[in-house]
Write a protein that holds these residues in place. Sequence first.
Motif, PDB file in Angstrom:
ATOM      1  N   LEU A  10       0.820  -1.215   0.000  1.00  0.00           N
ATOM      2  CA  LEU A  10       0.000   0.000   0.000  1.00  0.00           C
ATOM      3  C   LEU A  10       0.853   1.263   0.000  1.00  0.00           C
ATOM      4  O   LEU A  10       0.530   2.244  -0.676  1.00  0.00           O
ATOM      5  CB  LEU A  10      -0.936  -0.015   1.208  1.00  0.00           C
ATOM      6  N   GLN A  13       2.008   2.782  -3.315  1.00  0.00           N
ATOM      7  CA  GLN A  13       1.072   3.428  -4.234  1.00  0.00           C
ATOM      8  C   GLN A  13       1.198   4.951  -4.124  1.00  0.00           C
ATOM      9  O   GLN A  13       1.264   5.489  -3.014  1.00  0.00           O
ATOM     10  CB  GLN A  13      -0.360   3.006  -3.913  1.00  0.00           C
ATOM     11  N   ASP A  15      -0.907   7.260  -4.461  1.00  0.00           N
ATOM     12  CA  ASP A  15      -2.053   7.964  -3.885  1.00  0.00           C
ATOM     13  C   ASP A  15      -2.429   7.437  -2.504  1.00  0.00           C
ATOM     14  O   ASP A  15      -3.523   7.702  -2.007  1.00  0.00           O
ATOM     15  CB  ASP A  15      -3.266   7.858  -4.816  1.00  0.00           C
ATOM     16  N   MET A  16      -1.536   6.680  -1.871  1.00  0.00           N
ATOM     17  CA  MET A  16      -1.841   6.095  -0.564  1.00  0.00           C
ATOM     18  C   MET A  16      -0.735   6.366   0.436  1.00  0.00           C
ATOM     19  O   MET A  16       0.448   6.385   0.085  1.00  0.00           O
ATOM     20  CB  MET A  16      -2.049   4.575  -0.666  1.00  0.00           C
ATOM     21  N   VAL A 103      -4.836  -3.408  -3.430  1.00  0.00           N
ATOM     22  CA  VAL A 103      -4.807  -1.987  -3.780  1.00  0.00           C
ATOM     23  C   VAL A 103      -6.161  -1.544  -4.315  1.00  0.00           C
ATOM     24  O   VAL A 103      -6.696  -0.493  -3.930  1.00  0.00           O
ATOM     25  CB  VAL A 103      -3.701  -1.709  -4.820  1.00  0.00           C
ATOM     26  N   GLU A 104      -6.741  -2.344  -5.205  1.00  0.00           N
ATOM     27  CA  GLU A 104      -8.044  -2.010  -5.784  1.00  0.00           C
ATOM     28  C   GLU A 104      -9.114  -1.899  -4.704  1.00  0.00           C
ATOM     29  O   GLU A 104      -9.938  -0.977  -4.714  1.00  0.00           O
ATOM     30  CB  GLU A 104      -8.433  -3.090  -6.796  1.00  0.00           C
ATOM     31  N   ARG A 107      -8.569   1.224  -2.449  1.00  0.00           N
ATOM     32  CA  ARG A 107      -8.890   2.433  -3.219  1.00  0.00           C
ATOM     33  C   ARG A 107     -10.408   2.566  -3.405  1.00  0.00           C
ATOM     34  O   ARG A 107     -10.970   3.665  -3.298  1.00  0.00           O
ATOM     35  CB  ARG A 107      -8.177   2.383  -4.570  1.00  0.00           C
ATOM     36  N   ALA A 110     -12.041   3.668  -0.101  1.00  0.00           N
ATOM     37  CA  ALA A 110     -11.772   5.082   0.164  1.00  0.00           C
ATOM     38  C   ALA A 110     -12.657   5.976  -0.685  1.00  0.00           C
ATOM     39  O   ALA A 110     -13.028   7.078  -0.267  1.00  0.00           O
ATOM     40  CB  ALA A 110     -10.302   5.391  -0.110  1.00  0.00           C
ATOM     41  N   ALA A 111     -13.039   5.495  -1.879  1.00  0.00           N
ATOM     42  CA  ALA A 111     -13.874   6.281  -2.788  1.00  0.00           C
ATOM     43  C   ALA A 111     -15.360   6.099  -2.505  1.00  0.00           C
ATOM     44  O   ALA A 111     -16.196   6.671  -3.187  1.00  0.00           O
ATOM     45  CB  ALA A 111     -13.572   5.900  -4.231  1.00  0.00           C
TER      46      ALA A 111
END
Length: 209
Positions: A10, A13, A15-16, A103-104, A107, A110-111
């Motif tokens: 994580l 990444q 964006d993390m 990761v998917e 993510r 979080a969205a």
Amino acid sequence: MVRSAFRMILAAQPDMTVVAEVADGRAAVDEARRLRPDVCLLDIRMPHLDGLEATRLLAGAGVRAPLNVLIATTFDLDEYVYRALRNGACGFLLKDMSPALLVEAVRAAAAGTTLVSPAVTVRLLAHLAPSRTTETTPEPDPTEPLTERELDVVRLVAKGHQNEEIATRLHVTQATVKTHLSNAQRKLGTRNRVEVAAWAWRTGVCVPT
């Protein structure tokens, strides 16, 4: 070892950011409350406080500002799914998942996409389907009957489809799908897609194919 592996994946990444890593459930609750991360990834089996109770404390019905909690589990723990859903979990992951799926899923959570890893979640939720040989607690009736179109959307959600796929299958817009899903959640008294899916499996609205 598992925590270290997850952190490495994580943190790599762009964006993390991994804001905390702890060794037990009590510390997880304390740190999550202090740091308010976008996503909490919890194991079911943790010292001092298991992941199910930690989920209730972080995302349960009585929590004023619930967090997004993902449960890491193994398939032989599917008997805990019902309790985890009731406690506010927004998704499930298998511990032997690929790094890309981890990761998917994080993510997506979080969205605000609560039904993460659909194939995994559907396999788990399917075990909530009523059995002729097993006594189950009756489900509360919806506050209003669901329309046929709302039931169509609920069934597809329960099978792991996202809004775009549902819209294509039903030949409607994504906005229409969101409206039907929102109405279904209101009538069922559920807070997210996973709870809607669980209701569909438990009541037999959705059945294994």
